[in-house]
Structure formats: C-alpha cells, structure tokens
Design a protein around this motif. Structure first.
Motif, PDB file in Angstrom:
ATOM      1  N   SER A 189       0.383  -0.980   0.038  1.00 14.55           N
ATOM      2  CA  SER A 189      -0.030   0.120  -0.075  1.00 14.55           C
ATOM      3  C   SER A 189       0.571   1.577   0.037  1.00 14.55           C
ATOM      4  N   SER A 190       2.201   1.367   0.275  1.00 16.45           N
ATOM      5  CA  SER A 190       2.908   1.517  -0.060  1.00 16.45           C
ATOM      6  C   SER A 190       3.521   2.811  -1.177  1.00 16.45           C
ATOM      7  N   ASP A 220     -45.381   2.089 -11.507  1.00 16.82           N
ATOM      8  CA  ASP A 220     -46.705   1.237 -11.706  1.00 16.82           C
ATOM      9  C   ASP A 220     -47.923   1.159 -11.323  1.00 16.82           C
ATOM     10  N   PRO A 221     -49.206   1.163 -11.288  1.00 15.25           N
ATOM     11  CA  PRO A 221     -50.177   1.607 -10.317  1.00 15.25           C
ATOM     12  C   PRO A 221     -50.695   0.745  -9.629  1.00 15.25           C
ATOM     13  N   VAL A 222     -50.429  -0.662  -9.782  1.00 17.94           N
ATOM     14  CA  VAL A 222     -50.686  -1.828  -9.138  1.00 17.94           C
ATOM     15  C   VAL A 222     -49.382  -1.666  -7.619  1.00 17.94           C
ATOM     16  N   LEU A 223     -47.823  -2.331  -8.713  1.00 17.47           N
ATOM     17  CA  LEU A 223     -46.405  -2.756  -7.355  1.00 17.47           C
ATOM     18  C   LEU A 223     -46.075  -1.518  -7.142  1.00 17.47           C
ATOM     19  N   GLY A 224     -46.349  -0.124  -7.517  1.00 18.70           N
ATOM     20  CA  GLY A 224     -45.448   0.460  -7.198  1.00 18.70           C
ATOM     21  C   GLY A 224     -43.797   0.884  -8.284  1.00 18.70           C
ATOM     22  N   PRO A 225     -43.311   0.729  -7.767  1.00 17.51           N
ATOM     23  CA  PRO A 225     -41.203   1.730  -8.459  1.00 17.51           C
ATOM     24  C   PRO A 225     -40.479   0.639  -8.316  1.00 17.51           C
ATOM     25  N   LEU A 226     -39.998   0.663  -9.669  1.00 18.28           N
ATOM     26  CA  LEU A 226     -39.073  -0.034  -8.733  1.00 18.28           C
ATOM     27  C   LEU A 226     -37.851   0.290  -8.389  1.00 18.28           C
ATOM     28  N   THR A 227     -36.902  -0.497  -7.306  1.00 18.95           N
ATOM     29  CA  THR A 227     -36.389  -0.729  -6.943  1.00 18.95           C
ATOM     30  C   THR A 227     -34.895  -1.315  -6.561  1.00 18.95           C
ATOM     31  N   HIS A 228     -34.145  -0.773  -5.816  1.00 25.84           N
ATOM     32  CA  HIS A 228     -32.472  -0.746  -6.563  1.00 25.84           C
ATOM     33  C   HIS A 228     -31.720  -0.959  -5.403  1.00 25.84           C
ATOM     34  N   VAL A 229     -30.991  -2.090  -4.413  1.00 28.76           N
ATOM     35  CA  VAL A 229     -30.120  -2.417  -3.167  1.00 28.76           C
ATOM     36  C   VAL A 229     -29.308  -3.306  -3.891  1.00 28.76           C
ATOM     37  N   ILE A 230     -27.647  -1.694  -3.017  1.00 26.74           N
ATOM     38  CA  ILE A 230     -26.447  -2.811  -3.009  1.00 26.74           C
ATOM     39  C   ILE A 230     -26.423  -2.727  -2.242  1.00 26.74           C
ATOM     40  N   SER A 231     -26.554  -4.573  -2.562  1.00 32.59           N
ATOM     41  CA  SER A 231     -26.590  -5.272  -0.463  1.00 32.59           C
ATOM     42  C   SER A 231     -24.872  -5.933   0.025  1.00 32.59           C
ATOM     43  N   GLN A 232     -24.057  -6.311  -0.626  1.00 37.11           N
ATOM     44  CA  GLN A 232     -23.250  -6.666  -0.011  1.00 37.11           C
ATOM     45  C   GLN A 232     -21.820  -6.364  -1.225  1.00 37.11           C
ATOM     46  N   ILE A 233     -20.863  -5.518  -0.391  1.00 36.19           N
ATOM     47  CA  ILE A 233     -19.125  -5.963  -0.486  1.00 36.19           C
ATOM     48  C   ILE A 233     -18.378  -6.355  -0.504  1.00 36.19           C
ATOM     49  N   GLN A 234     -17.880  -6.734  -1.712  1.00 37.27           N
ATOM     50  CA  GLN A 234     -16.707  -7.278  -0.231  1.00 37.27           C
ATOM     51  C   GLN A 234     -14.864  -6.778  -1.414  1.00 37.27           C
ATOM     52  N   GLY A 235     -13.177  -7.151  -0.460  1.00 35.03           N
ATOM     53  CA  GLY A 235     -12.237  -6.721  -2.065  1.00 35.03           C
ATOM     54  C   GLY A 235     -11.695  -6.512  -0.312  1.00 35.03           C
ATOM     55  N   GLY A 236     -10.352  -7.231  -0.665  1.00 37.77           N
ATOM     56  CA  GLY A 236      -8.966  -7.231  -0.323  1.00 37.77           C
ATOM     57  C   GLY A 236      -8.392  -7.678   0.330  1.00 37.77           C
ATOM     58  N   SER A 237      -7.429  -8.284   0.434  1.00 35.86           N
ATOM     59  CA  SER A 237      -7.021  -9.504   1.740  1.00 35.86           C
ATOM     60  C   SER A 237      -6.879  -8.418   3.396  1.00 35.86           C
ATOM     61  N   GLN A 238      -5.988  -7.803   3.445  1.00 34.14           N
ATOM     62  CA  GLN A 238      -5.597  -6.520   4.423  1.00 34.14           C
ATOM     63  C   GLN A 238      -5.337  -5.864   4.200  1.00 34.14           C
ATOM     64  N   ILE A 239      -5.424  -4.486   5.318  1.00 37.27           N
ATOM     65  CA  ILE A 239      -5.248  -3.139   5.438  1.00 37.27           C
ATOM     66  C   ILE A 239      -3.676  -2.895   5.010  1.00 37.27           C
ATOM     67  N   ASN A 240      -2.984  -2.926   4.277  1.00 38.66           N
ATOM     68  CA  ASN A 240      -1.881  -2.211   3.825  1.00 38.66           C
ATOM     69  C   ASN A 240      -1.459  -3.272   2.577  1.00 38.66           C
ATOM     70  N   SER A 241      -2.345  -4.126   1.978  1.00 35.76           N
ATOM     71  CA  SER A 241      -1.905  -3.826   0.038  1.00 35.76           C
ATOM     72  C   SER A 241      -2.763  -3.537  -0.132  1.00 35.76           C
ATOM     73  N   VAL A 242      -2.317  -2.948  -1.890  1.00 36.57           N
ATOM     74  CA  VAL A 242      -3.689  -2.645  -2.670  1.00 36.57           C
ATOM     75  C   VAL A 242      -4.523  -4.121  -3.279  1.00 36.57           C
ATOM     76  N   PRO A 243      -5.636  -3.859  -3.207  1.00 37.89           N
ATOM     77  CA  PRO A 243      -6.279  -4.693  -3.220  1.00 37.89           C
ATOM     78  C   PRO A 243      -6.436  -5.401  -4.877  1.00 37.89           C
ATOM     79  N   ASP A 244      -6.807  -6.681  -5.078  1.00 39.15           N
ATOM     80  CA  ASP A 244      -6.539  -7.270  -6.338  1.00 39.15           C
ATOM     81  C   ASP A 244      -8.097  -7.901  -7.269  1.00 39.15           C
ATOM     82  N   SER A 245      -8.317  -8.141  -6.046  1.00 39.30           N
ATOM     83  CA  SER A 245     -10.251  -8.841  -5.918  1.00 39.30           C
ATOM     84  C   SER A 245     -10.396  -8.213  -5.256  1.00 39.30           C
TER      85      SER A 245
END
Length: 382
Positions: A189-190, A220-245
């Motif tokens: 990370s340096s 939609d008059p019956v179903l309402g609006p389309l909805t979207h949620v970002i529900s999960q996010i993960q990455g990296g292996s440790q705090i002092n490394s640039v994540p490769d995935s």
C-alpha cells in the motif's frame, strides 16, 4: 380430516429442517402420506438430497395445480426465537415455527385438502397436481426445473400457496440478483501506483448503477416503483495491501414498466464503459425472475375471490406483492393458464424470528382449498 391430524401434518413439516436445502426429507414425508391412495407420485431430483415432488390425483376432467415449496429460510440466531424454530409450538391460538408462514402452512393445507378429497365418498370430476418444489427461497430453481420438464404444460390453472392471509395475489414484481467482480493487481500500500485497486471501479459501478435505477421514476399503479439495493461489497486481503480482487452484489425488484431485459442492458453498458476506462469488471445474474402479469381479470382469480368471500369472513381482496414467487417460472410453461397466489398464513411475518400462523387460518385454508377445487372443476368443465 380431524383438526388434530391436520395440525400434526403441519407440525411435522415444520420439524423438518429444510433451510435452503435438504428438501428430500420433506418429499419423503409427503410421499409417505399418499402411499396408500390411488395417486401417481413422481420424484424429480434437482441435486443430491434435493427432490422436487409431483403428485397427481384424479383420472379425468379439468387439471388444477397446487404449488408449494419445500424449503425455508435459515432460522438465524436462536436467541431471537421465543420457541424452537424447528419444533412447532402452539401458543395463544398461533402455531410458531420456521415455515409456519412461508410456506409450510400453505403446502400442508393443500396436502390436507387433497387427502380429504381422496377420502370423500364422491366421485371427483377433475384432477389435481401438487408441485412441491426445491430452492424457492434462493432462486426458484425447483420450479424452473419442473417447468422445463413439462410438469406445468397441461394445467388449466395454478394456485400457489404462499402466505397471503387468504387474499388473492394477482401480480408481483420480478427480481434481478446480480454480482459484479473486479480484478486488480496487488502491491504494497506504500506504492499504490505500481498496482491496480480492484475496489475503486466497483465504487464507480455502484454509484452509476444506483443513479441509473433511480432515474426509472415511472411508478406502476399496482406494483409501485422499481427498487434497487447494493446489498453486499467485499474485497482486499489486508489493510496495507492494494486489493487485487473485489465483488459486490445488488438486488433489483422490477415491474412491467421496466422489463428485465432493459435492466440487463443498462447494467452491462455501465460495465462496458468502465472497462473501456481500464477496469476489469464482469457481471453475472443469479436466477433472475420476471414480474407476474396481472391476473385480476382471469376466471381463476374471480372464482377464488367469490369462494373466499362466500366461505370466510376475511380475505378475498385482489392484492399485489413486492416479492417474487415460483409463479415467475411457471408462467414460462407452454400452456396458457392463469396463476394466482393464495395462502392461509399472514405474510407480514415471513422470514422473521417467531414466524407464525394462526391455527384458525391454517384450518380454514385446508377447507378453502377443497372448496376451490370443487368450484374450479365445475366451472372449468363448462
């Protein structure tokens, strides 16, 4: 059937831990209930220890489908439960346990109705096919398999026993679960300039995808609006490394105003644009489902509403649902038949700790499915 025996069937089903897998034990139990009756029992294996079950009764006449799924969601932390989740407990007129609402009460009530019809002294003027599916809670893939193999093609109508408090669900939203993965290059990370941070393109994707979905402001008059949620996010292996995935997931609930195919294209355009800027993103979808077209004008929906209002002092309203069901798969069958969702349990406690159904609702459902079957056979034989 005596109430005690009907309650035992539901209690036995709740006692089977079929949380997200192991549905074969449910199939075994149901098949055993029908072993001494003149029915056709077919197992359709999805994977090891995961059997769909199809039970056909009757020899001629209109064919009504009963549909219920064998799996339940995880019980979660037992500290949140007042009673054991996989041991049915009756208290203050309610039956508690995982699946009491979603949806072993509906499945059990359909089974009780079929057994009572088989034991009646009257000649049955029609047929019933029970479709007990695996994997509804994680992608409706049991129903997808049954549909692909033709088990729904010849139905004249289908009732799905999901919890609705005996209202008639005539439409529901679709669902798109998607996963975006990002590749990078890890370095210390340096010296981040030597690497490639896999998380940063995902942040750009999340911002752009949310903005795009928010722009779909037609409701939609019956179903309402389309909805979207970002529900999960993960990455990296440790705090002092640039994540490769890294990866993220999102959940979209669609309506007919914004078809699934349109949403796929929009998400993939964002991925393609970011990749042109140097990202390495890929996107995949997990068992997406389309919305259920509104069934309120169908003969089956009107028939169910009439029977409920005649026989019961609650329920019978046409309603919409924001969730998805196996209906999104069964509408892909070759036959052009109506589908409604109607179950005895309240749906507002599904997936929650201390999930329950009123005992009276469940017993009402056992009788109601019988009445609906008789009315269906009479009306569809005309």
């Amino acid at each position: 059937m005596e109430d005690k025996k009907a309650l035992k069937i539901l209690s036995d089903l709740i006692g089977i831990e079929s949380a997200n897998d192991h549905e074969t034990v449910v199939a075994d139990y149901l098949a055993d209930l029908f072993k001494d009756y003149p029915v056709k029992i077919t197992r359709v294996q999805y994977a090891e220890d995961r059997d769909n079950l199809v039970i056909d009764m009757g020899q001629q006449g209109p064919l009504l489908g009963f549909s219920g799924h064998e799996d339940v969601v995880s019980a979660g932390s037992l500290d949140n439960w007042h009673t054991p989740p996989f041991a049915a407990t009756i208290k203050d007129g309610n039956l508690y346990g995982r699946g009491a609402s979603d949806m072993k009460s509906g499945l059990a009530a359909m089974v009780v109705a079929m057994l009572d019809l088989l034991e009646s002294d009257q000649e049955l003027p029609g047929r019933i096919r029970l479709l007990a599916s695996v994997g509804e809670e994680t992608g409706e893939y049991g129903a997808a398999q049954l549909t692909k193999e033709g088990y729904a093609d010849d139905l004249d109508g289908l009732i799905i026993g999901e919890s609705s408090n005996c209202d008639v669900v005539v439409t529901h939203k679709g669902v798109i679960d998607y996963y975006v993965t990002s590749k990078g290059v890890t370095v210390h990370s340096s010296t981040p300039e030597k690497g490639k941070n896999a998380i940063m393109p995902l942040i750009k994707f999340a911002e752009q995808a949310q903005a795009k979905m928010d722009s779909h402001d037609q409701v939609d008059p019956v179903l309402g609006p389309l909805t979207h949620v970002i529900s999960q996010i993960q990455g990296g292996s440790q705090i002092n490394s640039v994540p490769d995935s890294a990866w993220l997931s999102g959940n979209i609930r669609t309506t007919p105003l914004y078809p699934n195919d349109q949403i796929y294209q929009e998400l993939e355009e964002i991925v393609a644009e970011l990749n042109q800027q140097g990202a390495e993103l890929t996107i995949r979808y997990s068992f997406p489902e389309v919305p259920l077209p509104n069934q309120k004008h169908t003969k089956l929906a009107k028939l169910a509403q009439a029977v409920i209002k005649e026989k019961m002092n609650y329920g019978g309203n046409f309603v919409a649902d924001t969730g998805a069901t196996d209906a999104s798969e069964y509408i892909r069958a070759k036959g052009n038949f109506p589908i409604i969702i109607m179950g005895p349990a309240p749906g507002n406690v599904a997936h929650e700790p201390n999930e329950y159904t009123p005992v009276s609702n469940y017993l009402d459902g056992c009788k109601l499915y019988q009445d609906l079957a008789w009315k269906f056979w009479q009306e569809y034989a005309k």
